[in-house]
Structure formats: structure tokens, C-alpha cells
Design an enzyme around this catalytic site. Structure first.
Site, mmCIF file in Angstrom:
data_model
loop_
_atom_site.group_PDB
_atom_site.id
_atom_site.type_symbol
_atom_site.label_atom_id
_atom_site.label_comp_id
_atom_site.label_asym_id
_atom_site.label_seq_id
_atom_site.Cartn_x
_atom_site.Cartn_y
_atom_site.Cartn_z
ATOM 1 N N SER A 1 0.838 -1.187 0.000
ATOM 2 C CA SER A 1 0.000 0.000 0.000
ATOM 3 C C SER A 1 0.877 1.242 0.000
ATOM 4 C CB SER A 1 -0.894 -0.019 1.237
ATOM 5 O OG SER A 1 -1.371 1.276 1.484
ATOM 6 N N ILE B 1 0.106 3.534 2.966
ATOM 7 C CA ILE B 1 0.731 3.199 4.255
ATOM 8 C C ILE B 1 2.230 3.484 4.180
ATOM 9 C CG2 ILE B 1 1.285 1.299 5.837
ATOM 10 C CD1 ILE B 1 -1.444 0.090 5.103
ATOM 11 N N GLU C 1 19.499 2.176 7.684
ATOM 12 C CA GLU C 1 20.506 2.715 6.772
ATOM 13 C C GLU C 1 21.878 2.083 6.943
ATOM 14 O OE1 GLU C 1 20.078 6.859 7.849
ATOM 15 O OE2 GLU C 1 18.703 7.130 6.175
ATOM 16 N N ALA C 2 22.049 1.352 8.041
ATOM 17 C CA ALA C 2 23.361 0.733 8.271
ATOM 18 C C ALA C 2 23.203 -0.770 8.180
ATOM 19 C CB ALA C 2 23.885 1.124 9.648
ATOM 20 N N LYS D 1 30.956 0.897 4.894
ATOM 21 C CA LYS D 1 30.936 0.809 6.359
ATOM 22 C C LYS D 1 31.931 -0.264 6.811
ATOM 23 C CE LYS D 1 28.139 -0.864 10.164
ATOM 24 N NZ LYS D 1 26.839 -1.305 10.670
ATOM 25 N N LEU E 1 10.265 -6.955 9.839
ATOM 26 C CA LEU E 1 9.711 -6.444 11.095
ATOM 27 C C LEU E 1 8.457 -7.193 11.531
ATOM 28 C CD1 LEU E 1 10.182 -2.629 10.383
ATOM 29 C CD2 LEU E 1 11.628 -4.109 11.787
ATOM 30 N N GLU F 1 23.511 -2.945 16.286
ATOM 31 C CA GLU F 1 24.519 -3.633 15.463
ATOM 32 C C GLU F 1 23.998 -3.840 14.049
ATOM 33 O OE1 GLU F 1 27.615 -4.561 15.606
ATOM 34 O OE2 GLU F 1 28.218 -4.314 17.689
ATOM 35 N N ILE G 1 18.358 -5.984 8.711
ATOM 36 C CA ILE G 1 18.411 -6.409 7.310
ATOM 37 C C ILE G 1 19.133 -7.761 7.218
ATOM 38 C CG2 ILE G 1 19.347 -5.816 5.012
ATOM 39 C CD1 ILE G 1 18.555 -2.888 5.706
HETATM 40 P P1 FAD Z 1 8.230 -1.830 6.261
HETATM 41 O O1 FAD Z 1 9.289 -1.049 5.625
HETATM 42 O O2 FAD Z 1 7.403 -1.150 7.307
HETATM 43 O O3 FAD Z 1 7.279 -2.354 5.112
HETATM 44 C C1 FAD Z 1 5.985 -2.837 5.376
HETATM 45 C C2 FAD Z 1 5.216 -2.949 4.082
HETATM 46 O O4 FAD Z 1 3.955 -3.536 4.353
HETATM 47 C C3 FAD Z 1 4.959 -1.605 3.398
HETATM 48 O O5 FAD Z 1 5.148 -1.719 2.010
HETATM 49 C C4 FAD Z 1 3.499 -1.357 3.696
HETATM 50 O O6 FAD Z 1 2.883 -0.565 2.709
HETATM 51 C C5 FAD Z 1 2.965 -2.787 3.687
HETATM 52 N N1 FAD Z 1 1.695 -2.893 4.395
HETATM 53 C C6 FAD Z 1 1.461 -2.830 5.719
HETATM 54 N N2 FAD Z 1 0.144 -2.919 5.959
HETATM 55 C C7 FAD Z 1 -0.459 -3.075 4.757
HETATM 56 C C8 FAD Z 1 -1.811 -3.219 4.332
HETATM 57 N N3 FAD Z 1 -2.835 -3.211 5.190
HETATM 58 N N4 FAD Z 1 -2.050 -3.348 3.017
HETATM 59 C C9 FAD Z 1 -1.042 -3.355 2.111
HETATM 60 N N5 FAD Z 1 0.236 -3.220 2.454
HETATM 61 C C10 FAD Z 1 0.518 -3.079 3.760
HETATM 62 N N6 FAD Z 1 17.720 -2.169 10.022
HETATM 63 C C11 FAD Z 1 19.010 -2.303 9.666
HETATM 64 O O7 FAD Z 1 19.385 -3.337 9.104
HETATM 65 N N7 FAD Z 1 19.890 -1.290 9.893
HETATM 66 C C12 FAD Z 1 19.549 -0.166 10.554
HETATM 67 O O8 FAD Z 1 20.363 0.734 10.727
HETATM 68 C C13 FAD Z 1 18.216 -0.039 11.017
HETATM 69 N N8 FAD Z 1 17.805 1.051 11.701
HETATM 70 C C14 FAD Z 1 16.538 1.097 12.190
HETATM 71 C C15 FAD Z 1 16.155 2.148 13.025
HETATM 72 C C16 FAD Z 1 14.877 2.160 13.588
HETATM 73 C C17 FAD Z 1 14.486 3.262 14.514
HETATM 74 C C18 FAD Z 1 13.943 1.138 13.259
HETATM 75 C C19 FAD Z 1 12.557 1.155 13.828
HETATM 76 C C20 FAD Z 1 14.309 0.118 12.418
HETATM 77 C C21 FAD Z 1 15.606 0.061 11.896
HETATM 78 N N9 FAD Z 1 16.008 -0.993 11.093
HETATM 79 C C22 FAD Z 1 17.321 -1.091 10.706
HETATM 80 C C23 FAD Z 1 15.057 -2.006 10.658
HETATM 81 C C24 FAD Z 1 14.668 -1.768 9.209
HETATM 82 O O9 FAD Z 1 14.048 -0.510 9.076
HETATM 83 C C25 FAD Z 1 13.707 -2.846 8.744
HETATM 84 O O10 FAD Z 1 14.161 -4.100 9.123
HETATM 85 C C26 FAD Z 1 13.567 -2.841 7.246
HETATM 86 O O11 FAD Z 1 13.308 -1.571 6.762
HETATM 87 C C27 FAD Z 1 12.491 -3.773 6.799
HETATM 88 O O12 FAD Z 1 11.237 -3.292 7.089
HETATM 89 P P2 FAD Z 1 9.985 -4.117 6.574
HETATM 90 O O13 FAD Z 1 10.089 -4.270 5.122
HETATM 91 O O14 FAD Z 1 9.867 -5.345 7.409
HETATM 92 O O15 FAD Z 1 8.764 -3.178 6.972
#
Ligand code: FAD
Length: 490
Positions: A39, A42, A49-50, A78, A325, A334, A338
Site C-alpha cells: 500500500s 501506508i 541505513e546501516a 561501512k 519487522l 549492530e 536487514i
Molecule cells: P516496512 O518497511 O514497514 O514495510 C511494510 C510494508 O507492508 C509496506 O510496504 C506497507 O505498505 C505494507 N503494508 C502494511 N500494511 C499493509 C496493508 N494493510 N495493506 C497493504 N500493504 C501493507 N535495520 C538495519 O538493518 N539497519 C539499521 O540501521 C536499522 N535502523 C533502524 C532504526 C529504527 C528506529 C527502526 C525502527 C528500524 C531500523 N532498522 C534497521 C530495521 C529496518 O528498518 C527494517 O528491518 C527494514 O526496513 C524492513 O522493514 P519491513 O520491510 O519489514 O517493513
């Protein structure tokens, strides 16, 4: 029951979703359809970023060219992380992805280093640490010399992978999922979008971020909470301007009153953030502390993110596998999120490409391995906190006195009493990484190994000084990080 996987639906288009989809279309070569549902309204979390060196293996497996990737994501190199103020305010150390040499047997150097009265940090014996200290970077001869990772823009990385996955056959559907439809056996049969479309599938990969739409939501898989040991539960993130000279080849993590702050240099900006525990600091105060630390003009308003550390009890239930997540989260100290995404993808791809049945045995193996991996990394992150000498705020008093997980308490005991760096299965970090934190936090075994008494001290001292001086001399002519990056990007 064996799960079919002719139609794979990836729910979510963040880093987890597109990393999974790109690996699936590349590895399965048309043997299954791969459809990503996300979406735009959303959006994605957009931080992260690291990274960890394993990201390079992922990129290589997908045939991604390094320069093209760095260009597309505003990436930088890095070498590791500089930890400031974790032992005491004013003290710092590095954890880079390199070894400390093998002087008289692996992992023994620490004892000589101390016994011989060398005052400089152990890091002076480690090539990437010396490079990081001087802000220099060259590519290693190979991984045995040292490893490196990247800093990059997570939004651009997801977009880069989306393009690649779609070129290789992934389908892309935009729309908000409003309902998860179930099969009679409790699995998921389809997701329904707000405009009425239904996306059916055999296997669903839940990459829906903290929402955990399928595993945590529809299937209600319980959450295993780590917040007693890792009490941080929020972060303020704020990008700011940077000048070329400040492109450090490392992430900086600085311990603060109620958490810690990151500093991540990209080509076009510097990422700043403050990860904090709302139990120990008011979020507004945490925000002010972040703003006071910025070393450039802010490029956006600080953004607040809330989370809980821990993971779902099982990562794979019925025909739903959670990656990213949606499966769990460990604070980014650390940069392991990812890496954990890659770990999940790796386990899945091994089963699919080796043609193993997706049955209960495979599911149990996947779940046990993932749970252990989370526990190992959890322990490694706790290590950074529990060895502190800081007592200047409630957070530091809590982490220095809390009861530790049994697995970590056992390791600490072995190290303290015998100088042994114990390793379990499913480790995220090897013994050298553990040694880097012990050394940085000045946490040494109670006695030296008697075998060192057999080595003449002058021989050991001259070998250590020789290695230190040779590394310093080798690093001095290396290009500064931004120069090296410019050369690669050209
Ligand atoms: P998201 O990026 O949240 O993607 C979720 C997806 O699901 C989106 O496309 C959204 O649109 C979709 N979605 C959700 N609900 C619906 C719905 N109802 N209908 C359709 N689609 C939906 N990781 C690292 O490796 N290094 C770092 O330095 C690091 N720093 C971070 C710092 C913070 C403060 C946080 C919170 C996290 C950090 N992370 C880091 C973790 C990293 O951001 C995530 O592991 C990574 O971005 C993967 O996210 P994701 O794809 O699981 O979730």
C-alpha cells in the site's frame, strides 16, 4: 501437511518485501509466480541505513553491481561501528569486521596485550579499525583480509530492488489489504484489498512491517518480549545535511542518558537518530537531545517511531512465513535487521531451491533456527549494555544490574573465568566480534592462560608492536573514504 508454493504472495513492499521477492524470482526462475502487494498510502518504515557485511553476499547472489547499487541508494562504505561513551563518558572503541591477528594462536592476543603493558586499544591490531580511525577506505583483497558493509538510503534500496524484481518477473499490486481470508485448515487463502480485489496464493510471505498483518494479526501468533533486557522502545530519526569531508567509513553509536544516538553518513546526507527507552526518558527530552547533537542543518522534522523488542513465537505457521519487522525486531545497535531479513530469505530459498517439501519438519527447523538466531543476536546486543561502568542515569543502573539471559550469563562466566569465547549454533557474530566488545568494554578474564608464561615477553611485545606499526604504515597512504567512493562511483 506439505504446503504448495506455485503462487507466492509477498505482503509488503519495504526492504523485507522486495528483498524477498527479488531473491524468489531470481532463485526460482519462473517455477512459481511471485506477487508483491503493498500500500503506497501506508508506505514503508524508511529507516534502516546501516548494514552488516552479509548484505554483500545477498547483492552478489542477485548479480547486483556494487557501483550501480551505491549510486542508486546514495550508499557509502561501512567498516564497522564506533561506540562512544558506552564504557564511561569520554571513552570509545570500534567494532569492525576484521580480526586482530593470530600471534600465538587465535583469540589469544588479548592476554599478551594486557600482560605486556601495551596501553593503546586492541583495535590498533585490527586493519579495518585502523582504517576507520583514520577515515580511510580501500576494498579488501578478499573477505579473509576484512569484511565491510554499506550505509544506504533504505527507501531507495527498496525501490532499486523493486525494479530488479519486476524486470525478473515479479508482479506488483498496489492496494490496502482490509481482510485476510482463511482456509479450512487455518492457513491463509487470499488477501482482500479495499477496492474489492482478492489476491489468492499458496504460500504467503508476511513482510507487512510492525503491523504483522498475517502472522501477528490474522494468525494471532504470540509475541516473545525482550524488553526486560533491551528496554528501548522508541526512536527519533532526523536526516541532516553533510559536507564531503565528514564521510566517515563507520556508523557511530553514542550512549546517552536514556538510550543511544546513531550517526550514519550517506553520500547526500547524514542520518541521525536517537533510540531511547520511554521507561527511562521522556520522549520530548529524547527529541531535544537528538536535535542538540545534529552536525548539519536538519532536512526534515524529526520522526518518532515506536517498537517493541522481541519476536513472534513462531516465524512460520501453516502457509504463512514472516520476514522482516513482521517477525520481530531487535534495536538497530549492530545493524542486524536487514541481516535477519536475509537470514529468513536464506532459509526459505534453501528449502525451495533444493526442492525440500514444505512440511512440518521443515517448518520446525525454520522456526527453531530463527528463534535461536534472534536469541544469539539479542545476547550480543545486551553485551554492549551490561558491561558498562556508567551509573549516571536510571537506564544505565538498570542494564548494569539486571539479570541476564542464561545463555549470555554462561558465556560471560566462561570468558571471565577461563578466557574462553564460547560459541553456540546460529551465531550472528563470531568470536572476534565478541572479543571486540569485551576489549572495548575492558572486560578481561580473571587470569592469563599459563601457556603465555612460556613465551618470552620481549618476543611477544615486539610482535605486537611490529603488527601495530605495520598496520599504521599500510593504512596511512590509503585514500580517504570520500575519495575512494568518488573513484568507485565514477
Ligand atoms: P516496512 O518497511 O514497514 O514495510 C511494510 C510494508 O507492508 C509496506 O510496504 C506497507 O505498505 C505494507 N503494508 C502494511 N500494511 C499493509 C496493508 N494493510 N495493506 C497493504 N500493504 C501493507 N535495520 C538495519 O538493518 N539497519 C539499521 O540501521 C536499522 N535502523 C533502524 C532504526 C529504527 C528506529 C527502526 C525502527 C528500524 C531500523 N532498522 C534497521 C530495521 C529496518 O528498518 C527494517 O528491518 C527494514 O526496513 C524492513 O522493514 P519491513 O520491510 O519489514 O517493513
Amino acid at each position: 501437511m506439505t504446503q504448495r508454493h506455485d503462487r507466492i504472495v509477498v505482503v509488503g513492499g519495504g526492504s523485507a518485501g522486495w528483498m524477498t521477492a527479488a531473491a524468489l524470482v531470481t532463485g526460482l526462475k519462473g517455477r512459481a509466480t511471485v506477487e508483491v502487494v503493498e500500500s503506497e498510502d501506508i508506505g514503508i518504515i524508511g529507516v534502516g541505513e546501516a548494514t552488516f557485511p552479509s548484505i554483500r553476499n545477498y547483492n552478489q547472489l542477485l548479480g547486483i553491481d556494487e557501483a550501480e547499487f551505491l549510486r542508486a541508494t546514495n550508499g557509502s562504505y561501512k567498516l564497522g561501528i564506533r561506540f562512544c561513551d558506552w564504557l564511561e563518558v569520554g571513552r570509545d572503541y570500534f567494532h569492525t569486521f576484521g580480526h586482530f591477528g593470530n600471534l600465538f594462536g587465535s583469540q589469544t592476543l588479548w592476554a599478551h596485550h594486557r600482560r605486556l603493558g601495551l596501553t593503546e586499544p586492541l583495535g590498533t591490531q585490527c586493519l579495518p579499525t585502523v582504517m576507520a580511525m583514520q577515515g580511510r577506505f580501500v576494498l579488501p583483497r578478499d573477505d579473509s583480509q576484512f569484511k565491510y558493509a554499506y550505509h544506504f538510503d533504505a527507501v531507495q534500496y527498496a525501490a532499486f530492488l523493486r525494479q530488479l524484481a519486476m524486470q525478473r518477473g515479479a508482479r506488483h499490486t498496489q492496494g490496502r489489504i482490509v481482510d485476510v481470508q482463511r482456509r479450512p485448515d487455518g492457513g491463509v487463502s487470499a488477501v482482500q484489498l479495499d477496492d474489492g480485489r482478492r489476491i489468492e496464493g499458496d504460500l504467503f510471505i508476511d513482510c507487512s512491517g510492525f503491523r504483522s498483518l498475517l502472522l501477528g494479526g490474522a494468525l494471532a501468533e504470540p509475541f516473545v518480549d525482550f524488553s526486560h533486557w533491551l528496554p528501548v522502545d522508541g526512536a527519533w530519526a532526523c536526516p541532516c545535511e553533510r559536507s564531503a569531508e565528514e564521510l566517515t567509513p563507520y556508523t557511530q553509536a553514542t550512549a546517552l542518558e536514556g538510550g543511544w544516538a546513531w550517526r550514519i553518513p550517506l553520500q547526500n546526507r547524514t542520518g541521525h537518530g536517537h533510540v531511547f527507552s520511554s521507561r527511562f526518558i521522556d520522549p520530548d527530552r529524547a527529541r531535544d537531545q537528538l536535535l542538540a547533537r545534529l552536525d548539519g542543518q536538519p532536512l526534515a522534522e524529526p520522526r518518532l517511531l515506536s517498537f517493541q523488542t522481541g519476536h513472534r513465537q513462531r516465524f512460520w505457521v501453516n502457509n504463512v512465513i514472516a520476514i522482516g519487522l513482521s517477525s520481530g525486531f531487535l534495536e538497530p545497535l549492530e545493524s542486524t535487521s536487514i541481516y535477519l531479513i536475509q537470514d529468513g530469505i536464506g532459509r526459505l530459498m534453501t528449502m525451495l531451491t533444493e526442492g525440500r517439501p514444505l512440511n512440518e519438519d521443515a517448518q520446525a527447523l525454520f522456526n527453531e533456527g530463527s528463534v535461536r538466531r534472534f536469541a544469539r543476536i539479542r545476547d550480543f546486543i545486551i553485551l554492549h549494555y551490561c558491561l558498562t561502568r556508567r551509573r549516571d542515569s536510571e537506564l544505565w543502573r538498570h542494564v548494569s544490574s539486571m539479570e541476564l539471559p542464561e545463555t549470555l550469563a554462561f558465556r560471560l562466566e566462561l570468558w571471565r573465568r577461563f578466557g574462553v569465547l564460547h560459541e553456540y549454533d546460529e551465531e550472528g557474530f563470531d568470536a572476534t566480534s565478541w572479543l571486540a566488545i569485551h576489549a572495548g568494554m575492558e572486560h578481561w578474564p580473571e587470569r592469563d592462560d599459563p601457556v603465555f608464561a612460556e613465551i618470552p615477553p620481549e618476543r611477544a611485545l615486539s610482535a605486537l608492536k611490529g603488527r601495530r606499526d605495520a598496520l599504521a604504515a599500510a593504512v596511512a597512504p590509503m585514500p580517504l573514504h570520500h575519495r575512494m567512493l568518488e573513484q568507485v562511483l565514477r
